[in-house]
Scaffold this motif. Structure first.
Motif, PDB file in Angstrom:
ATOM      1  N   LEU A   2       0.829  -1.205   0.000  1.00  0.00           N
ATOM      2  CA  LEU A   2       0.000   0.000   0.000  1.00  0.00           C
ATOM      3  C   LEU A   2       0.864   1.255   0.000  1.00  0.00           C
ATOM      4  CD1 LEU A   2      -2.747  -0.966   2.601  1.00  0.00           C
ATOM      5  CD2 LEU A   2      -2.971  -0.897   0.123  1.00  0.00           C
ATOM      6  N   GLY A   3       0.499   2.222  -0.818  1.00  0.00           N
ATOM      7  CA  GLY A   3       1.204   3.496  -0.866  1.00  0.00           C
ATOM      8  C   GLY A   3       2.538   3.461  -1.590  1.00  0.00           C
ATOM      9  N   SER A   4       2.868   2.350  -2.233  1.00  0.00           N
ATOM     10  CA  SER A   4       4.167   2.248  -2.912  1.00  0.00           C
ATOM     11  C   SER A   4       4.004   2.423  -4.420  1.00  0.00           C
ATOM     12  CB  SER A   4       4.819   0.896  -2.614  1.00  0.00           C
ATOM     13  OG  SER A   4       4.072  -0.143  -3.227  1.00  0.00           O
ATOM     14  N   THR A   5       5.135   2.536  -5.101  1.00  0.00           N
ATOM     15  CA  THR A   5       5.145   2.622  -6.559  1.00  0.00           C
ATOM     16  C   THR A   5       6.202   1.657  -7.103  1.00  0.00           C
ATOM     17  OG1 THR A   5       4.495   4.948  -6.415  1.00  0.00           O
ATOM     18  CG2 THR A   5       5.312   4.206  -8.527  1.00  0.00           C
ATOM     19  N   PRO A   6       5.862   0.362  -7.169  1.00  0.00           N
ATOM     20  CA  PRO A   6       6.823  -0.594  -7.729  1.00  0.00           C
ATOM     21  C   PRO A   6       6.965  -0.384  -9.237  1.00  0.00           C
ATOM     22  CG  PRO A   6       4.742  -1.677  -7.268  1.00  0.00           C
ATOM     23  CD  PRO A   6       4.620  -0.280  -6.754  1.00  0.00           C
ATOM     24  N   LEU A   7       8.046  -0.895  -9.790  1.00  0.00           N
ATOM     25  CA  LEU A   7       8.274  -0.828 -11.231  1.00  0.00           C
ATOM     26  C   LEU A   7       7.966  -2.181 -11.857  1.00  0.00           C
ATOM     27  CD1 LEU A   7      11.662   1.108 -11.405  1.00  0.00           C
ATOM     28  CD2 LEU A   7       9.382   1.982 -11.894  1.00  0.00           C
ATOM     29  N   ALA A  67      10.785  -0.015 -17.890  1.00  0.00           N
ATOM     30  CA  ALA A  67      10.308  -0.066 -16.506  1.00  0.00           C
ATOM     31  C   ALA A  67       9.141   0.905 -16.383  1.00  0.00           C
ATOM     32  CB  ALA A  67      11.418   0.301 -15.536  1.00  0.00           C
ATOM     33  N   ALA A  68       7.979   0.378 -16.028  1.00  0.00           N
ATOM     34  CA  ALA A  68       6.780   1.215 -15.894  1.00  0.00           C
ATOM     35  C   ALA A  68       6.390   1.313 -14.427  1.00  0.00           C
ATOM     36  CB  ALA A  68       5.639   0.615 -16.709  1.00  0.00           C
ATOM     37  N   PRO A  69       6.266   2.524 -13.895  1.00  0.00           N
ATOM     38  CA  PRO A  69       5.846   2.674 -12.500  1.00  0.00           C
ATOM     39  C   PRO A  69       4.375   2.291 -12.339  1.00  0.00           C
ATOM     40  CG  PRO A  69       6.075   4.816 -13.528  1.00  0.00           C
ATOM     41  CD  PRO A  69       6.528   3.807 -14.531  1.00  0.00           C
ATOM     42  N   TRP A  70       4.070   1.661 -11.213  1.00  0.00           N
ATOM     43  CA  TRP A  70       2.715   1.204 -10.913  1.00  0.00           C
ATOM     44  C   TRP A  70       2.357   1.726  -9.528  1.00  0.00           C
ATOM     45  CZ3 TRP A  70      -0.553  -1.783 -13.874  1.00  0.00           C
ATOM     46  CH2 TRP A  70      -1.694  -2.248 -13.234  1.00  0.00           C
ATOM     47  N   SER A  71       1.551   2.761  -9.459  1.00  0.00           N
ATOM     48  CA  SER A  71       1.194   3.365  -8.173  1.00  0.00           C
ATOM     49  C   SER A  71       0.092   2.568  -7.489  1.00  0.00           C
ATOM     50  CB  SER A  71       0.715   4.803  -8.370  1.00  0.00           C
ATOM     51  OG  SER A  71       1.769   5.591  -8.859  1.00  0.00           O
ATOM     52  N   VAL A  72       0.328   2.195  -6.242  1.00  0.00           N
ATOM     53  CA  VAL A  72      -0.658   1.469  -5.436  1.00  0.00           C
ATOM     54  C   VAL A  72      -1.186   2.451  -4.389  1.00  0.00           C
ATOM     55  CG1 VAL A  72      -1.060  -0.490  -3.902  1.00  0.00           C
ATOM     56  CG2 VAL A  72       0.619  -0.680  -5.763  1.00  0.00           C
ATOM     57  N   PRO A  73      -2.470   2.794  -4.456  1.00  0.00           N
ATOM     58  CA  PRO A  73      -3.023   3.742  -3.477  1.00  0.00           C
ATOM     59  C   PRO A  73      -2.887   3.221  -2.045  1.00  0.00           C
ATOM     60  CG  PRO A  73      -4.552   3.404  -5.296  1.00  0.00           C
ATOM     61  CD  PRO A  73      -3.467   2.372  -5.434  1.00  0.00           C
ATOM     62  N   ASP A  74      -2.794   4.141  -1.108  1.00  0.00           N
ATOM     63  CA  ASP A  74      -2.703   3.778   0.311  1.00  0.00           C
ATOM     64  C   ASP A  74      -4.125   3.615   0.862  1.00  0.00           C
ATOM     65  OD1 ASP A  74      -1.781   3.231   2.812  1.00  0.00           O
ATOM     66  OD2 ASP A  74      -1.112   5.261   3.258  1.00  0.00           O
TER      67      ASP A  74
END
Length: 108
Positions: A2-7, A67-74
């Motif tokens: 949660l709240g992270s931005t993995p690639l 590499a594409a950022p993937w935002s995960v909402p918190d």
């Protein structure tokens, strides 16, 4: 998490060839059709659809990887949610090919 931005790292891409990142909520069915779906009957012997297609992003790579950022909402309501992704690409001989799938599970 949660709240992270993995690639999401995509490799072995054909430079300059149209590609798409497919994202879905299911790895078992797409539009009423069971998955995985082998697309050889549609003229794509090197392509298997592993995920439903609920969203997609078309791109033309300028390098062999992306590499594409993937935002995960918190948002705690997302804990345990699963998302599936794969890449399909039209190679220079106009053959559609696909990656294997990636399963993402939202955690803490």
């Amino acid at each position: 998490q949660l709240g992270s931005t993995p690639l999401l790292l995509m490799r072995a891409l054909e430079v300059g060839a149209l590609a798409a990142l497919l994202v879905g909520a299911s790895e078992s069915v797409f539009a009423g059709v069971p998955l995985p779906l082998r697309l050889h009957d549609l003229g794509a012997p090197a392509c298997v659809l592993w995920t439903s297609v609920d969203a997609s992003l078309a791109f033309t790579p300028s390098a062999g990887s992306l590499a594409a950022p993937w935002s995960v909402p918190d948002d705690p309501a997302l804990l345990g949610s699963r998302v599936f992704a794969q890449v399909v690409q039209l190679d220079p001989s106009l053959m559609l090919r696909s990656s294997s799938a990636l399963r993402l599970v939202v955690g803490r």
